[in-house]
Design a protein around this motif. Structure first.
Motif, short mmCIF file in Angstrom:
data_model
loop_
_atom_site.label_atom_id
_atom_site.label_comp_id
_atom_site.label_asym_id
_atom_site.label_seq_id
_atom_site.Cartn_x
_atom_site.Cartn_y
_atom_site.Cartn_z
N LEU A 71 45.91 51.06 27.41
CA LEU A 71 45.63 51.57 28.89
C LEU A 71 44.92 50.44 29.74
O LEU A 71 45.36 50.30 30.78
N LEU A 72 43.84 49.63 29.22
CA LEU A 72 43.43 48.76 29.86
C LEU A 72 44.56 47.67 30.32
O LEU A 72 44.35 47.16 31.28
N GLY A 73 45.40 47.22 29.37
CA GLY A 73 46.61 46.63 29.69
C GLY A 73 47.33 47.15 31.00
O GLY A 73 47.91 46.09 31.61
N ARG A 74 47.46 48.15 30.77
CA ARG A 74 48.41 48.84 31.88
C ARG A 74 47.80 48.74 33.15
O ARG A 74 48.59 48.42 34.18
N LEU A 75 46.46 48.92 33.29
CA LEU A 75 45.58 49.02 34.50
C LEU A 75 45.79 47.40 35.01
O LEU A 75 46.19 47.39 36.29
N LEU A 76 45.53 46.31 34.28
CA LEU A 76 45.39 45.22 34.60
C LEU A 76 46.93 44.74 35.13
O LEU A 76 46.98 43.84 36.15
N LYS A 77 47.93 44.96 34.27
CA LYS A 77 49.37 44.59 34.79
C LYS A 77 49.82 45.17 36.14
O LYS A 77 50.27 44.39 37.06
N ALA A 78 49.29 46.51 36.36
CA ALA A 78 49.79 47.08 37.60
C ALA A 78 48.97 46.96 38.78
O ALA A 78 49.43 47.08 39.98
N MET A 79 47.85 46.15 38.59
CA MET A 79 47.14 45.97 39.68
C MET A 79 46.41 44.48 39.55
O MET A 79 45.46 44.18 39.29
N PRO A 80 47.40 43.47 39.77
CA PRO A 80 47.12 42.17 39.65
C PRO A 80 45.90 41.39 40.26
O PRO A 80 45.66 40.35 39.82
N ARG A 81 45.54 41.95 40.97
CA ARG A 81 44.08 41.24 41.93
C ARG A 81 42.78 42.18 41.42
O ARG A 81 41.93 41.53 41.55
N LEU A 82 43.00 42.88 40.41
CA LEU A 82 42.02 43.59 39.93
C LEU A 82 41.15 42.93 38.90
O LEU A 82 41.63 42.35 38.39
N THR A 83 39.79 43.16 39.08
CA THR A 83 38.73 42.48 38.09
C THR A 83 38.19 43.80 37.34
O THR A 83 37.66 44.66 38.15
N LEU A 84 38.09 43.85 36.04
CA LEU A 84 37.47 45.03 35.47
C LEU A 84 36.32 44.45 34.88
O LEU A 84 36.09 43.37 34.38
#
Length: 234
Positions: A71-84
């Motif tokens: 799930l974390l990987g999906r978030l990062l892939k779908a939002m390429p400017r995102l920092t978690l």
């Protein structure tokens, strides 16, 4: 004042955090999002806050289950400017490194571990946490520090960004704990950036928090309840 939106992930859904009592968390019911699906919630919260940073608490991992790396990987892939900013109950730096290694390397560089004082196992573990970029969360509940590693007292080991987390204020509609924030600000090094967590109910609370020394605040319930105005991107 920077707003950092928060999602609490439990078994693949976004849940509403209330006072850090994780056994009682339920899927989010949001006037802002209308769904508990993580990617949809993340997109709406980040857009509302004009934020490229998202704080994620992986409650599965925090409670001893495997981390939600897919799930974390999906978030990062779908939002390429995102920092978690990721709190997954890391006991030490090695635990954070293992989770990051399970992610795609190109995405993992956009994940900053949050080492929480309630989770760090020892002073020795604390001493090795901040060789790479990361955040420290100083956690307390009901006036008691949650701190087996002695994080609150070892100021020389603090990283640049420190979260001041008052768990009983989270989702409780009781206002931010500005007394604790001021106390931490008074003892912290001048270069320390303080990020508050818990209790924000309104724009007025944010103004008071900024005056008390907060550079940013973690927010969730006030967003879902439509209490904070949308921010404009820079």
């Amino acid at each position: 004042m920077q707003l950092v939106p928060v999602i609490d992930l439990l078994r693949g859904q976004v849940v509403r955090g209330i006072q850090g009592r994780r056994e009682s968390y339920r899927p989010i019911v949001s006037a802002l999002c209308g769904t508990a699906e993580p990617l949809a919630v993340a997109r709406v919260l980040c857009e509302h806050c004009a934020s490229d940073t998202l704080y994620v608490a992986d409650l599965d991992s925090l409670q001893g289950a495997p981390a939600q790396t897919v799930l974390l990987g999906r978030l990062l892939k779908a939002m390429p400017r995102l920092t978690l900013w990721l709190d997954a109950g890391f006991a030490d730096a090695e635990a954070a490194a293992r989770l990051l290694a399970a992610l795609d390397p190109a995405a993992a560089v956009r994940v900053l571990p949050v080492f929480a004082s309630e989770s760090l196992r020892s002073p020795a573990a604390l001493a090795t946490c901040f060789n790479d970029p990361a955040l420290l969360s100083l956690d307390r509940r009901d006036g008691q520090r949650l701190d087996p590693a002695g994080c609150w007292e070892r100021l020389t080991l603090w990283p640049e960004r420190v979260i001041v987390m008052t768990l009983e204020r989270v989702g409780a509609d009781s206002g931010p704990d500005l007394d604790t924030l001021r106390a931490v600000a008074a003892s912290a090094r001048p270069c320390t950036r303080l990020i508050g967590a818990g209790g924000i109910r309104s724009e007025a609370d944010l103004s008071e928090a900024e005056a008390a020394g907060a550079d940013a605040w973690l927010v969730a319930s006030a967003l879902h309840d439509l209490r904070l105005s949308p921010r404009r991107g820079g």
